[in-house]
Write a protein that holds these residues in place. Structure first.
Motif, mmCIF file in Angstrom:
data_model
loop_
_atom_site.group_PDB
_atom_site.id
_atom_site.type_symbol
_atom_site.label_atom_id
_atom_site.label_comp_id
_atom_site.label_asym_id
_atom_site.label_seq_id
_atom_site.Cartn_x
_atom_site.Cartn_y
_atom_site.Cartn_z
ATOM 1 N N LEU A 129 -4.244 -0.188 -6.487
ATOM 2 C CA LEU A 129 -3.041 -0.342 -5.811
ATOM 3 C C LEU A 129 -2.151 -0.917 -7.012
ATOM 4 C CD1 LEU A 129 -4.126 -1.118 -2.292
ATOM 5 C CD2 LEU A 129 -3.035 0.761 -2.908
ATOM 6 N N GLU A 130 -2.875 -2.133 -7.677
ATOM 7 C CA GLU A 130 -2.191 -2.819 -8.525
ATOM 8 C C GLU A 130 -1.621 -2.042 -9.767
ATOM 9 O OE1 GLU A 130 -3.246 -7.514 -8.350
ATOM 10 O OE2 GLU A 130 -4.467 -6.157 -9.711
ATOM 11 N N GLU A 131 -2.598 -1.059 -10.165
ATOM 12 C CA GLU A 131 -1.968 -0.389 -11.169
ATOM 13 C C GLU A 131 -0.831 0.506 -11.039
ATOM 14 O OE1 GLU A 131 -5.599 2.081 -11.870
ATOM 15 O OE2 GLU A 131 -6.570 0.487 -12.680
ATOM 16 N N ARG A 132 -0.527 0.855 -9.560
ATOM 17 C CA ARG A 132 0.514 1.557 -9.121
ATOM 18 C C ARG A 132 1.629 0.860 -8.846
ATOM 19 N NH1 ARG A 132 -3.892 4.047 -9.616
ATOM 20 N NH2 ARG A 132 -4.103 6.133 -10.259
ATOM 21 N N GLY A 133 1.665 -0.459 -8.662
ATOM 22 C CA GLY A 133 2.620 -1.464 -8.378
ATOM 23 C C GLY A 133 2.761 -1.333 -6.863
ATOM 24 N N ILE A 134 1.773 -1.045 -6.086
ATOM 25 C CA ILE A 134 2.041 -0.768 -4.705
ATOM 26 C C ILE A 134 1.818 -2.068 -3.959
ATOM 27 C CG2 ILE A 134 0.827 0.174 -2.613
ATOM 28 C CD1 ILE A 134 -0.110 2.531 -4.454
ATOM 29 N N THR A 135 2.795 -2.606 -3.053
ATOM 30 C CA THR A 135 2.744 -3.860 -2.384
ATOM 31 C C THR A 135 2.739 -3.871 -0.804
ATOM 32 O OG1 THR A 135 5.113 -3.687 -2.375
ATOM 33 C CG2 THR A 135 3.853 -5.006 -4.161
ATOM 34 N N HIS A 136 2.963 -2.553 -0.451
ATOM 35 C CA HIS A 136 3.104 -2.196 1.128
ATOM 36 C C HIS A 136 2.144 -1.235 1.336
ATOM 37 C CE1 HIS A 136 6.509 -4.667 0.343
ATOM 38 N NE2 HIS A 136 7.169 -4.669 1.694
ATOM 39 N N LEU A 137 1.284 -1.467 2.398
ATOM 40 C CA LEU A 137 0.326 -0.668 3.298
ATOM 41 C C LEU A 137 0.769 -0.095 4.400
ATOM 42 C CD1 LEU A 137 -2.875 -2.180 1.743
ATOM 43 C CD2 LEU A 137 -1.383 -0.481 0.555
ATOM 44 N N VAL A 138 0.871 1.307 4.769
ATOM 45 C CA VAL A 138 1.106 1.747 5.931
ATOM 46 C C VAL A 138 -0.542 2.203 6.464
ATOM 47 C CG1 VAL A 138 1.798 3.608 7.557
ATOM 48 C CG2 VAL A 138 3.378 2.349 5.942
ATOM 49 N N LEU A 139 -0.916 1.524 7.585
ATOM 50 C CA LEU A 139 -2.515 1.934 7.687
ATOM 51 C C LEU A 139 -2.731 2.425 9.117
ATOM 52 C CD1 LEU A 139 -3.164 -1.792 6.867
ATOM 53 C CD2 LEU A 139 -4.558 -0.322 6.063
ATOM 54 N N THR A 140 -3.754 3.619 9.065
ATOM 55 C CA THR A 140 -4.083 4.415 10.088
ATOM 56 C C THR A 140 -5.658 4.574 10.170
ATOM 57 O OG1 THR A 140 -3.786 6.317 8.801
ATOM 58 C CG2 THR A 140 -1.904 5.626 10.034
ATOM 59 N N GLY A 141 -6.150 5.001 11.110
ATOM 60 C CA GLY A 141 -7.655 5.291 11.057
ATOM 61 C C GLY A 141 -8.303 4.771 12.315
ATOM 62 N N VAL A 142 -9.556 4.640 12.119
ATOM 63 C CA VAL A 142 -10.687 4.189 13.107
ATOM 64 C C VAL A 142 -11.424 3.130 12.496
ATOM 65 C CG1 VAL A 142 -10.438 6.075 14.574
ATOM 66 C CG2 VAL A 142 -12.184 6.398 12.710
ATOM 67 N N THR A 143 -12.261 2.365 13.340
ATOM 68 C CA THR A 143 -11.619 2.217 14.624
ATOM 69 C C THR A 143 -10.767 0.631 14.478
ATOM 70 O OG1 THR A 143 -13.512 0.538 15.024
ATOM 71 C CG2 THR A 143 -13.816 2.816 15.917
ATOM 72 N N THR A 144 -9.939 0.669 15.377
ATOM 73 C CA THR A 144 -8.714 -0.413 15.541
ATOM 74 C C THR A 144 -9.407 -1.786 14.899
ATOM 75 O OG1 THR A 144 -7.600 0.887 16.880
ATOM 76 C CG2 THR A 144 -6.710 -1.168 16.319
ATOM 77 N N GLU A 145 -10.384 -2.018 15.588
ATOM 78 C CA GLU A 145 -10.951 -3.463 15.541
ATOM 79 C C GLU A 145 -12.030 -3.919 14.799
ATOM 80 O OE1 GLU A 145 -11.636 -1.605 17.941
ATOM 81 O OE2 GLU A 145 -13.576 -1.909 18.666
ATOM 82 N N VAL A 146 -12.407 -2.633 14.045
ATOM 83 C CA VAL A 146 -13.574 -2.718 13.099
ATOM 84 C C VAL A 146 -12.846 -2.608 11.691
ATOM 85 C CG1 VAL A 146 -15.973 -2.129 12.624
ATOM 86 C CG2 VAL A 146 -15.025 -2.466 14.945
ATOM 87 N N CYS A 147 -12.984 -1.303 11.362
ATOM 88 C CA CYS A 147 -12.873 -1.094 9.656
ATOM 89 C C CYS A 147 -11.332 -1.052 9.485
ATOM 90 C CB CYS A 147 -13.329 0.340 9.142
ATOM 91 S SG CYS A 147 -15.169 0.237 9.359
ATOM 92 N N VAL A 148 -10.380 -0.845 10.521
ATOM 93 C CA VAL A 148 -8.948 -0.750 10.228
ATOM 94 C C VAL A 148 -8.528 -2.488 10.241
ATOM 95 C CG1 VAL A 148 -6.534 -0.263 11.052
ATOM 96 C CG2 VAL A 148 -8.740 1.364 11.462
ATOM 97 N N GLN A 149 -8.936 -3.061 11.269
ATOM 98 C CA GLN A 149 -8.554 -4.721 11.328
ATOM 99 C C GLN A 149 -9.202 -5.288 10.034
ATOM 100 O OE1 GLN A 149 -7.665 -8.310 14.039
ATOM 101 N NE2 GLN A 149 -9.283 -6.845 14.670
ATOM 102 N N THR A 150 -10.207 -5.174 9.577
ATOM 103 C CA THR A 150 -11.117 -5.768 8.583
ATOM 104 C C THR A 150 -9.931 -5.319 7.322
ATOM 105 O OG1 THR A 150 -13.197 -5.548 9.703
ATOM 106 C CG2 THR A 150 -13.045 -5.909 7.304
ATOM 107 N N THR A 151 -9.643 -4.167 7.089
ATOM 108 C CA THR A 151 -9.164 -3.714 5.759
ATOM 109 C C THR A 151 -7.734 -4.441 5.691
ATOM 110 O OG1 THR A 151 -10.356 -1.543 5.846
ATOM 111 C CG2 THR A 151 -8.080 -1.833 4.562
#
Ligand code: TIU
Length: 234
Positions: free
Chosen positions: A151-173
């Motif tokens: 992400l840093e190499e590409r200058g990305i500062t904003h993330l739109v997050l999706t996927g499963v599961t909401t409270e486990v891997c998504v929220q941790t990420t």
């Protein structure tokens, strides 16, 4: 020109123009692999009814199509371990009382092992050339991966997050990303949990206290903002 998702919660989310000082935006799709959304995988082995997770597939596909059409970066993750389990801590291996554990032979091959049929991303959302497909041994997508560097190499500062599961891997990420300085938005109808109450609670706790971890918005709001006239200059 930066654009805004005005009806994001708890207040408008501003996506900067790619290449500007504040960077650009990427779509992150967490663990939409057969292990979690199809019968016979890790999700079911843990005692869950997996079919409710399939409801978000068309929504994520619409977001994916939008990011692809705009040439914006897409990151796919898979929760996966090496065949020799050397990247799986004993605590994770032993946790719970499931009949089928990580590394065991299941109906879709060895549970949660990289390269096994169950560990592949579902065909509807399969990555295409140019998109990053990351394996991750933990719940968070930053732990023992090259995601931050990518992400840093590409200058990305904003993330739109999706996927499963909401409270486990998504929220941790999302929490890992927030601590690393990324501005994160979780797509309300682009994430799902085996436990509806946990999904609801996650959306609430992320956005409480003035967006302590980040924002939420519907996929339609994200797509409308991305395809507005301002973004056509990207
Ligand atoms: N069990 C559960 O809800 N989730 C996981 O084990 N991994 C992910 O969330 N990907």
């Amino acid at each position: 020109m930066a654009i805004r998702i005005n009806d994001a919660f708890p207040y408008p989310y501003v996506i900067p123009q790619a290449g500007s000082e504040t960077g650009g935006v990427a779509l992150v799709i967490i663990d939409m692999q057969k292990d979690f959304v199809e019968p016979g995988g890790f999700g079911e082995a843990l005692g869950n009814e997996v079919t409710p997770l399939q409801t978000i597939i068309p929504t994520i596909k619409r977001l994916l199509d939008t990011f692809r059409a705009l040439g914006l970066p897409v990151v796919h993750t898979r929760e996966a371990h090496q065949a020799d389990l050397s990247d799986c801590p004993p605590s994770k291996l032993k946790r719970g009382n499931a009949d089928l554990r990580i590394g065991d032979d299941g109906p879709m091959g060895r549970i949660l092992i990289d390269g096994e049929p169950g560990n592949t991303i579902i065909p509807e959302l399969a990555p295409i050339t140019g998109e990053l497909e990351l394996t991750k041994p933990g719940k968070g997508a930053f732990y023992q991966t090259r995601l931050h560097d990518y992400l840093e190499e590409r200058g990305i500062t904003h993330l739109v997050l999706t996927g499963v599961t909401t409270e486990v891997c998504v929220q941790t990420t999302m929490r890992e990303a927030n601590d690393r300085g990324f501005e994160c938005l979780l797509v309300e109808d682009g994430t799902e949990s085996y436990f509806p109450a946990f999904k609801k609670a996650t959306l609430e706790m992320i956005t409480a206290q003035g967006g302590i971890v980040g924002w939420t918005a519907s996929a339609a709001s994200v797509i409308a903002a991305l395809t507005s006239d301002e973004m056509k200059d990207l």
